[in-house]
Design an enzyme around this catalytic site. Structure first.
Site, PDB file in Angstrom:
ATOM      1  N   LYS A  13       0.836  -1.214   0.000  1.00  0.00           N
ATOM      2  CA  LYS A  13       0.000   0.000   0.000  1.00  0.00           C
ATOM      3  C   LYS A  13       0.870   1.263   0.000  1.00  0.00           C
ATOM      4  CE  LYS A  13      -2.233  -1.009   3.848  1.00  0.00           C
ATOM      5  NZ  LYS A  13      -1.650  -2.296   4.249  1.00  0.00           N
ATOM      6  N   ARG A  88      -9.529   0.581   8.737  1.00  0.00           N
ATOM      7  CA  ARG A  88      -9.079  -0.792   8.999  1.00  0.00           C
ATOM      8  C   ARG A  88     -10.158  -1.599   9.713  1.00  0.00           C
ATOM      9  NH1 ARG A  88      -3.149   0.567   9.028  1.00  0.00           N
ATOM     10  NH2 ARG A  88      -2.011  -1.381   9.094  1.00  0.00           N
ATOM     11  N   ARG A 127      11.658  -5.856   5.238  1.00  0.00           N
ATOM     12  CA  ARG A 127      11.357  -4.422   5.159  1.00  0.00           C
ATOM     13  C   ARG A 127      12.265  -3.589   6.051  1.00  0.00           C
ATOM     14  NH1 ARG A 127       5.237  -2.405   5.400  1.00  0.00           N
ATOM     15  NH2 ARG A 127       5.325  -2.774   7.627  1.00  0.00           N
ATOM     16  N   ARG A 160      11.160  -1.809  11.630  1.00  0.00           N
ATOM     17  CA  ARG A 160      10.071  -1.298  12.474  1.00  0.00           C
ATOM     18  C   ARG A 160       9.828  -2.238  13.644  1.00  0.00           C
ATOM     19  NH1 ARG A 160       5.128   0.247   8.545  1.00  0.00           N
ATOM     20  NH2 ARG A 160       4.059  -0.921  10.148  1.00  0.00           N
ATOM     21  N   ARG A 171      -0.422  -8.949  13.358  1.00  0.00           N
ATOM     22  CA  ARG A 171      -1.011  -7.987  12.407  1.00  0.00           C
ATOM     23  C   ARG A 171      -1.787  -8.699  11.301  1.00  0.00           C
ATOM     24  NH1 ARG A 171       4.130  -5.256  10.743  1.00  0.00           N
ATOM     25  NH2 ARG A 171       2.929  -3.927   9.369  1.00  0.00           N
TER      26      ARG A 171
END
Ligand code: AMP
Length: 223
Positions: A13, A88, A127, A160, A171
């Protein structure tokens, strides 16, 4: 004019929204980034949301909705706004409908990035994030020019805190339970554009751009 990116964490996204921002003059608003900014600045909001974000839980609907509302009314919304990471939950989608009606904003389309669990796991695992400007990288598929440094601002890249295996699992579970029902929600409203997000960034972006161009035209005609 408003666009929504819907999809699992790691579906791309943020990456796709950044590209659209550059090409179409839209402004990307990432609620996750707004929350991380508050956490970095150590504000009251930052302290309130820290536990939720680090665990991979959702921040309460009313809290995140007011963060978004504040950002939207501040202006600086270019030729349109891309919501990256909001709504969400169905409740958040309802709050957004109220905001749209109140401010006469128009929702042009919901870009649903579909990718398998295997693909998103692999993306989240590699990531890296810039703690200064929020830019995202991937060690294999989207590395920075200088290893470990942000291309935009030169800051040292980090993993992160919610990209740990445990938080990633959480998540994805939260996504399936609370966010996935939005696919049906927006499909029923004729807003949903399904995009296969399992390929390379450029390939996915071609499909995103095509969907946006088509929907944008329709949105302009509606006025
Ligand atoms: P993201 O950067 O979009 O992956 O968001 C990171 C984290 O911020 C999420 O795992 C949540 O803890 C929190 N967050 C971001 N957007 C929302 C939202 N719309 N509702 C609730 N929590 C959110």
């Amino acid at each position: 004019m408003m666009w929504i990116f819907l999809g699992a964490p790691g579906a791309g996204k943020g990456t796709q929204a950044e590209r659209l921002q550059q090409d179409f003059g839209f402004v990307q608003i990432s609620t996750g980034e707004l929350l991380r900014e508050a956490m970095r600045a150590g504000t009251e909001l930052g302290k309130t949301v820290q536990g939720y974000v680090t665990r991979g839980d959702l921040v309460p609907d009313e809290v995140v909705a007011s963060v978004l509302q504040e950002r939207l009314v501040r202006g600086d919304t270019g030729t349109g706004v891309i919501l990256d990471g909001f709504p969400r939950t169905v409740r958040q989608a309802e709050i957004l409908e109220e905001m749209l009606a109140e401010h006469c904003w128009q929702l042009c389309g919901v870009l649903y990035l579909e990718a398998s669990e295997e693909v998103v796991q692999q993306r989240l695992g590699g990531r890296r994030n810039c703690p200064q400007c929020g830019a995202n990288y991937h060690v294999v598929t989207m590395p920075p020019k200088v290893e470990g440094r942000c291309d935009r601002c030169g800051a040292q890249l980090v993993v992160r805190p919610d990209d740990t295996p445990e938080a990633i699992r959480k998540r994805l579970e939260v996504y399936r339970e609370q966010t996935e029902p939005l696919v049906a929600f927006y499909d029923q409203r004729g807003m949903l554009e399904r995009i296969d997000a399992s390929g390379e960034v450029d390939e996915v972006y071609r499909a995103v751009k095509e969907a946006v161009s088509r929907r944008w035209q329709r949105c302009l005609e509606k006025g």
